[in-house]
Enzyme design. Structure first.
Site, PDB file in Angstrom:
ATOM      1  N   ASP A 279       0.811  -1.218   0.000  1.00 46.73           N
ATOM      2  CA  ASP A 279       0.000   0.000   0.000  1.00 46.73           C
ATOM      3  C   ASP A 279       0.848   1.273   0.000  1.00 46.73           C
ATOM      4  O   ASP A 279       2.025   1.263   0.358  1.00 46.73           O
ATOM      5  CB  ASP A 279      -0.859   0.052   1.269  1.00 46.73           C
ATOM      6  CG  ASP A 279      -2.018  -0.940   1.214  1.00 46.73           C
ATOM      7  OD1 ASP A 279      -2.000  -1.820   0.328  1.00 46.73           O
ATOM      8  OD2 ASP A 279      -2.912  -0.838   2.075  1.00 46.73           O
ATOM      9  N   ASP A 280       0.185   2.346  -0.354  1.00 49.77           N
ATOM     10  CA  ASP A 280       0.631   3.733  -0.142  1.00 49.77           C
ATOM     11  C   ASP A 280       1.660   4.235  -1.149  1.00 49.77           C
ATOM     12  O   ASP A 280       2.078   5.387  -1.070  1.00 49.77           O
ATOM     13  CB  ASP A 280       1.192   3.954   1.284  1.00 49.77           C
ATOM     14  CG  ASP A 280       0.138   3.741   2.368  1.00 49.77           C
ATOM     15  OD1 ASP A 280      -1.015   3.442   2.011  1.00 49.77           O
ATOM     16  OD2 ASP A 280       0.481   3.861   3.556  1.00 49.77           O
ATOM     17  N   HIS A 330      -6.160   3.156  -3.763  1.00 53.17           N
ATOM     18  CA  HIS A 330      -6.077   3.359  -2.311  1.00 53.17           C
ATOM     19  C   HIS A 330      -6.436   4.813  -1.993  1.00 53.17           C
ATOM     20  O   HIS A 330      -5.904   5.384  -1.047  1.00 53.17           O
ATOM     21  CB  HIS A 330      -4.657   3.011  -1.849  1.00 53.17           C
ATOM     22  CG  HIS A 330      -4.500   2.815  -0.365  1.00 53.17           C
ATOM     23  ND1 HIS A 330      -5.413   2.154   0.411  1.00 53.17           N
ATOM     24  CD2 HIS A 330      -3.501   3.192   0.489  1.00 53.17           C
ATOM     25  CE1 HIS A 330      -4.992   2.134   1.681  1.00 53.17           C
ATOM     26  NE2 HIS A 330      -3.830   2.767   1.752  1.00 53.17           N
ATOM     27  N   HIS A 334      -5.340   9.512   0.721  1.00 56.79           N
ATOM     28  CA  HIS A 334      -5.263   8.677   1.914  1.00 56.79           C
ATOM     29  C   HIS A 334      -6.001   9.244   3.133  1.00 56.79           C
ATOM     30  O   HIS A 334      -5.496   9.210   4.263  1.00 56.79           O
ATOM     31  CB  HIS A 334      -3.790   8.411   2.279  1.00 56.79           C
ATOM     32  CG  HIS A 334      -3.588   7.117   2.994  1.00 56.79           C
ATOM     33  ND1 HIS A 334      -3.835   6.954   4.352  1.00 56.79           N
ATOM     34  CD2 HIS A 334      -3.174   5.906   2.570  1.00 56.79           C
ATOM     35  CE1 HIS A 334      -3.561   5.711   4.700  1.00 56.79           C
ATOM     36  NE2 HIS A 334      -3.166   5.047   3.635  1.00 56.79           N
ATOM     37  N   HIS A 423       3.630  -2.318   3.108  1.00 61.41           N
ATOM     38  CA  HIS A 423       3.696  -0.980   2.513  1.00 61.41           C
ATOM     39  C   HIS A 423       5.009  -0.841   1.753  1.00 61.41           C
ATOM     40  O   HIS A 423       6.078  -1.053   2.334  1.00 61.41           O
ATOM     41  CB  HIS A 423       3.601   0.088   3.610  1.00 61.41           C
ATOM     42  CG  HIS A 423       2.291   0.040   4.352  1.00 61.41           C
ATOM     43  ND1 HIS A 423       2.046  -0.873   5.341  1.00 61.41           N
ATOM     44  CD2 HIS A 423       1.155   0.763   4.195  1.00 61.41           C
ATOM     45  CE1 HIS A 423       0.801  -0.695   5.792  1.00 61.41           C
ATOM     46  NE2 HIS A 423       0.244   0.295   5.115  1.00 61.41           N
TER      47      HIS A 423
HETATM   48 NI    NI Z   1      -2.558   3.095   3.477  1.00 62.32          NI
END
Ligand code: NI
Length: 467
Positions: A279-280, A330, A334, A423
């Site tokens: 993620d991210d 995503h 955020h 991540h």
């Molecule tokens: Ni995230």
């Protein structure tokens, strides 16, 4: 490392001519009567007037050691950047070795570059290293031809046909035999067949093949460029014809996205499947290394990308897709989606969707809400936008402890059907990935994307894994 000089200036400013056959020390004077005529002089046709987006010069300089190395770098095109940077590093290493800690007062290393080809899909760059560790000067040339569609650095063998390679070898040998006393004929054959000669085209479109000073000819010959006389059709592959066109009729390079690999049909009812998710990202600092590891291990994963990061680094997201990974959304910035207004929620979803499509040409089907936070309003908007939600069943807490050992241990606790959360913006997480893969593979796991695991993906569903 500092970045200097915009591309347009570089293209017109560095038109480089390699003069061959000169004898800087004048030692050939006595042989002139009976010696062979010097090698004819040739030059790669320098490119003018074509713009190459994302091309920047990175300059490494060391005033004390008299080093000035300017290397072009292209956005996040990692493969070609590595090839280009490698030449600079090799030149610096060689120079420092020759200096051997000695005084640089009468020595220097200078590396410059120029473009020698640009089409919609291909780029040709010439790097020239000039080293003077003492009285003599040595020239090194490296050409880098890059297929931006396939994201591959091309060799001479990619540009010429098998018959063409025979022609190149014959003509290189005959030119050296005719013009150079003491030429290393076998060495030249080997470089043409298996090595890494410089290659490109002159202003008439003739293929030029080049060797460094001292590589096949005595140093007094300098760097050697040999023109190959042959009909282009008989000599070149389709990639070679494209490169020739890129030199003679340059166009602006576009970084096109090649088609994504087709999804695999993996039966996770039968096999032990695990879906690694990251993620991210994407992050220029960490994501490329992760992609290298996944490629080396032949592991497909799922990336839940943040829209604002996609906009900043579209090439990285494109590479994720090209490498066979799944890309899901995503959100754009955020936030906790459950506290947003309806309008703000909808633009978080639609802006990110558009950024992913723009970068990859692929419509994302999966959405991971930040913090895993969703409610009825979030679920409704995502269902309407055609998304399924992908949460997780194993949280490695990599973002909290930044401990590769703990991250790898948590990932390897997965059960069949697990979705593992990590991540790709933390270096410590990337450090954990090789061990996590090894451990899961030892347990007999297949690495699948989330869509492959839950296939078929249904909009409005919320997936946590399949156990
Ligand atoms: Ni995230």
């Amino acid at each position: 490392m500092k970045r200097t000089r915009p591309v347009a200036a570089a293209l017109v400013g560095v038109a480089l001519l390699v003069v061959v056959g000169c004898a800087p020390d004048g030692s050939k004077a006595d042989d002139e009567e009976k010696g062979p005529s010097p090698l004819p002089s040739h030059a790669f046709h320098p490119l003018t007037g074509a713009d190459i987006p994302q091309l920047e010069t990175e300059t490494t300089s060391d005033q004390d050691a008299h080093i000035h190395v300017a290397i072009p770098q292209i956005g996040t095109e990692d493969r070609v950047n590595a090839a280009l940077a490698g030449f600079g590093e090799q030149q610096i290493d060689g120079y420092r070795e020759a200096l051997d800690g000695g005084d640089a007062a009468h020595a220097f290393l200078s590396v410059t570059w120029s473009a020698i080809g640009s089409s919609a899909t291909m780029l040709g760059l010439l790097l020239t290293g000039e080293t003077s560790p003492g009285a003599s000067t040595a020239l090194s040339q490296r050409t880098v031809w890059y297929d931006a569609e396939q994201k591959q650095v091309l060799s001479l063998r990619d540009l010429v046909t098998a018959d063409g390679l025979d022609t190149v070898e014959e003509q290189v040998v005959s030119e050296l035999e005719d013009h150079v006393i003491g030429a290393d004929i076998e060495g030249a054959r080997e470089i043409v067949r298996e090595g890494d000669p410089a290659f490109g085209f002159d202003e008439e479109g003739r293929l030029l093949v080049g060797f460094d000073a001292y590589e096949v000819a005595p140093g007094s010959e300098g760097a050697t460029l040999i023109a190959i006389d042959a009909e282009p059709d008989a000599l070149l592959t389709s990639a070679g014809a494209e490169a020739r066109k890129a030199t003679l009729s340059p166009e602006t390079l576009e970084f096109a996205t090649p088609p994504a690999p087709t999804p695999r049909d993996v039966d996770c009812e039968v096999k032990k499947c695990v879906a690694l998710t990251f993620d991210d990202g994407p992050s220029a600092a960490t994501t490329p290394r992760l992609l290298d590891i996944l490629a080396e291990e032949d592991v497909r994963a799922t990336f839940f990308v943040v829209g604002s990061q996609v906009q900043a680094r579209p090439d990285l997201v494109a590479r994720e897709v090209v490498d066979g990974h799944e890309v899901g959304s995503h959100s754009w910035s955020h936030p906790d989606l459950t506290v947003l207004s309806d309008d703000a929620l909808r633009s978080e979803v639609s802006d990110t969707h558009q950024a992913i499509v723009d970068a990859t040409g692929v419509e994302p089907r999966l959405f991971r809400p930040p913090y895993g936070a969703h409610n009825d309003a979030v679920d409704a908007v995502l269902r309407e936008a055609g998304y399924a939600e992908a949460i997780w069943s194993v949280d490695t807490l990599d973002w909290q402890h930044h401990d590769p050992v703990k991250t790898a241990a948590a990932a390897s606790q997965a059960k069949p059907g697990a979705i593992v959360l990590m991540h790709d913006i933390h270096a410590a997480t990337i450090d954990a990935v090789p061990d996590a893969i090894r451990s899961l593979r030892d347990q007999g796991y297949e690495f699948v994307t989330v869509s492959e695991m839950v296939a078929p993906v249904e909009a409005g569903q919320v997936y946590f894994g399949t156990y």
